[in-house]
Design an enzyme around this catalytic site. Structure first.
Site, PDB file in Angstrom:
ATOM      1  CG  ASP A   1     -16.432   4.613   6.722  1.00  0.00           C
ATOM      2  OD1 ASP A   1     -17.166   4.221   5.812  1.00  0.00           O
ATOM      3  OD2 ASP A   1     -15.497   3.924   7.189  1.00  0.00           O
TER       4      ASP A   1
ATOM      5  CD  GLU B   1     -16.270  25.750  16.148  1.00  0.00           C
ATOM      6  OE1 GLU B   1     -15.589  25.765  15.092  1.00  0.00           O
ATOM      7  OE2 GLU B   1     -15.886  25.209  17.197  1.00  0.00           O
TER       8      GLU B   1
HETATM    9  C1  NOJ Z   1     -18.093   1.649   5.048  1.00  0.00           C
HETATM   10  C2  NOJ Z   1     -17.794   2.096   3.658  1.00  0.00           C
HETATM   11  O1  NOJ Z   1     -18.981   2.472   3.027  1.00  0.00           O
HETATM   12  C3  NOJ Z   1     -17.088   0.948   2.991  1.00  0.00           C
HETATM   13  O2  NOJ Z   1     -16.941   1.173   1.615  1.00  0.00           O
HETATM   14  C4  NOJ Z   1     -15.784   0.730   3.664  1.00  0.00           C
HETATM   15  O3  NOJ Z   1     -15.161  -0.407   3.115  1.00  0.00           O
HETATM   16  C5  NOJ Z   1     -15.947   0.512   5.164  1.00  0.00           C
HETATM   17  N1  NOJ Z   1     -16.873   1.435   5.744  1.00  0.00           N
HETATM   18  C6  NOJ Z   1     -14.633   0.659   5.879  1.00  0.00           C
HETATM   19  O4  NOJ Z   1     -14.223   2.000   5.884  1.00  0.00           O
END
Ligand code: NOJ
Ligand code: CA
Length: 545
Positions: free
Chosen positions: A206, A255
């Site tokens: 993310d 790993e």
């Molecule tokens: C990207 C994620 O796909 C989204 O759903 C989220 O709100 C933001 N990152 C923050 O983590």
């Protein structure tokens, strides 16, 4: 083939994104759960996906749909237990389906033990150093350190009551971590090993482009921040040294045998994407260009050429995405008139207006969506599908304000209704309190039209979207070939390419039929009769050379 035999599986995988809270609810509390996924592994096998990616299922107060993680190494008790998780992985692996989990390293939740400790500790303490704290301005620190606006709207700095403020790129419940802190780095390595040891095959990262930050002593104002180039030296975005972090992660991935994989969610200048996809780093990066492209032959062709070139630069394969949990479903995007402002998030204005039915051509949107999907599934590289698109689902527009959950709705009153409309629990049956999602009412309301999209309504119907997805994924496996593509023709309306083994894909992006290219029709996104390729339709053809 057993799972262990193909370490390169990710290069060509079809990955199905599960939004766990909205997939299947086994205990009837209205929230999808891990046992629910376990109960539906047969569906995933029949669909023919190579892997599933699970959006966060970790303990969370759901300030951002689970992207506010309280504990990275556990399952939210409402969704199950670690034992349930293990059972789900075992069942999926048994069917040859790999498992990717979501890692959220830019921020924790404000309920994470580290953040609680930071709040209970004084300014300058080690506990605060795991996050990004700054003294406020003014004699008593009552003014924010800068005027920055968070990505979800509203201020990006939040006071903690002792003159200090913490930084959050997203909601205030999502304090950003300080990736200069060694303990932060080590803890994520522990998390990667924790899930890898449990058999997880890969990770979706993310906001992968935001971990490294350099704020310095003097903070620029928002206007300056917006103007600064994002070419490696921006204080917040896509800093070059973020790749030092991923080089460490790569050592952990390697790993394991086969090495664990990763895909970066990195909204960066497109030419900088290969850095994330490099084999010394995460190995793969999302290409979101089709989320922003209109249903237009020239646009699609440009996106393909550009991304195959980027993939070649990193040695990775390209990824292709039409829908996910953050954007308006592609059936709906393609059924709306083009936005006046091409930079506008597609479908956002329509949602804000309450989703007027007379502005959405549902049939056309779905027809185009299936054509786009079949086009994408013919490309070299790996495809990411989002739960419900195989049912031909449209965005749900009419969610009452008091039932909305997305923080982007609450932080942008009158401006953005948020992303709940693509996160509504999917329909499995025509009937029942939640169309077979579970025995209770779903956590987001489902519209009546879900009935016709239910899995049970489409099962056995050869003309259904579900049947098309199943057939496409089955054929795609059979037709797999070298990661190359040659354009046969692209006239704007007709876009036609050939893969090395004689597999051809032709899409008519226009609204009038065109001559059907020669060859045996293997599959079509809408019925083909005679020698015409209908409007807004893709065919897969085989041509003997
Ligand atoms: C990207 C994620 O796909 C989204 O759903 C989220 O709100 C933001 N990152 C923050 O983590
Ligand atoms: Ca449940």
């Amino acid at each position: 083939m057993s799972l262990a035999e193909d370490p390169e599986w990710w290069r060509h995988a079809v990955v199905y994104q599960i939004y766990p809270r909205s997939f299947a609810d086994a205990n009837g509390d209205g929230i999808g759960d891990i046992p629910g996924i376990l109960s539906r592994v047969g569906y995933l096998r029949d669909l023919g996906v190579d892997a599933v990616w699970l959006s966060p299922f970790y303990p969370s107060a759901l300030a951002d749909g689970g992207y506010d993680v309280d504990d990275y190494r556990d399952v939210d008790p409402r969704l199950g237990t670690l034992d349930d998780f293990d059972a789900m992985v075992a069942a999926l692996h048994e069917l040859g389906i790999r498992v990717i989990v979501d890692i959220v390293p830019n921020h924790t939740s404000n309920r994470h033990e580290w953040f609680r400790e930071a709040l209970a500790s004084p300014p300058g303490s080690a506990a605060r150093d795991r996050y990004i704290f700054r003294d406020g301005l003014g004699p008593d620190g009552s003014q924010p350190p800068a005027d920055w606006i968070s990505l979800f709207g509203g201020p990006a700095w939040e006071p903690v009551g002792d003159g200090q403020w913490y930084f959050h790129l997203f909601a205030r419940e999502q304090p950003d971590l300080n990736w200069d802190n060694r303990e932060v780095r080590d803890d994520f390595l522990t998390t990667l090993r924790f899930w890898s040891d449990r058999g997880v095959d890969g990770f979706r990262i993310d906001v992968a482009h935001a971990l490294a930050k350099h704020l310095g002593e003097e903070l620029p104002d928002q206007a300056t921040l917006d103007e600064l180039p994002r070419e490696g030296g921006h204080p917040l975005w896509d800093r070059n040294e973020v790749h030092d972090i991923y080089a460490e992660w790569r050592q952990v991935f390697n790993e394991y045998s086969p090495p664990r994989t990763a895909v970066a969610e990195a909204w960066v200048e497109p030419h900088r994407r290969p850095r994330y996809a490099s084999p010394e780093g995460l190995g793969q990066a999302f290409n979101f260009d089709l989320l922003e492209a209109d249903f237009d032959g020239d646009a699609f062709r440009r996106v393909v050429d550009f991304n195959l070139d980027l993939a070649a630069q990193s040695g990775s394969s390209s990824t292709w995405v039409l829908s996910n949990h953050d954007v308006v479903r592609h059936a709906t995007r393609y059924g709306l008139a083009l936005p006046d402002d091409p930079d506008e998030r597609r479908g956002a204005a329509w949602l804000l207006a309450g989703g007027p039915e007379d502005e959405l051509d549902r049939e056309r949107g779905l027809r185009r969506a299936l054509a786009a999907t079949l086009f994408l599934l013919g490309l070299p590289g790996s495809a990411y599908l989002y739960q419900g698109e195989e049912l031909g689902l449209h965005e749900v527009a009419d969610i009452p304000a008091d039932q909305r959950q997305d923080p982007t709705f609450f932080r942008n009153p009158g401006v953005d209704v948020g992303r709940d409309g693509c996160r509504v629990p999917i329909p499995w049956e025509r009937e029942g309190p939640s169309f077979g999602f579970g025995a209770g009412a779903p956590h987001l309301p489902q519209p009546a039209w879900f009935e016709d999209h239910a899995v049970s309504a489409q099962d056995g119907d050869p003309d259904s979207p579900l049947a098309l997805y199943r057939a496409a994924l089955r054929l795609r496996r059979e037709l797999r070939t070298a990661e190359e593509l040659e354009w046969v023709e692209s006239s704007g309306q007709l876009v036609h390419f050939r893969r090395p083994n004689g597999w051809e894909v032709a899409t008519n992006f226009g609204s009038e039929p065109v001559a059907l290219p020669e060859g045996e029709v293997l599959l079509a996104s809408s019925p083909v009769q005679g020698f015409l390729l209908p409007a807004e339709t893709t065919v897969w053809l085989r041509r003997s050379r």
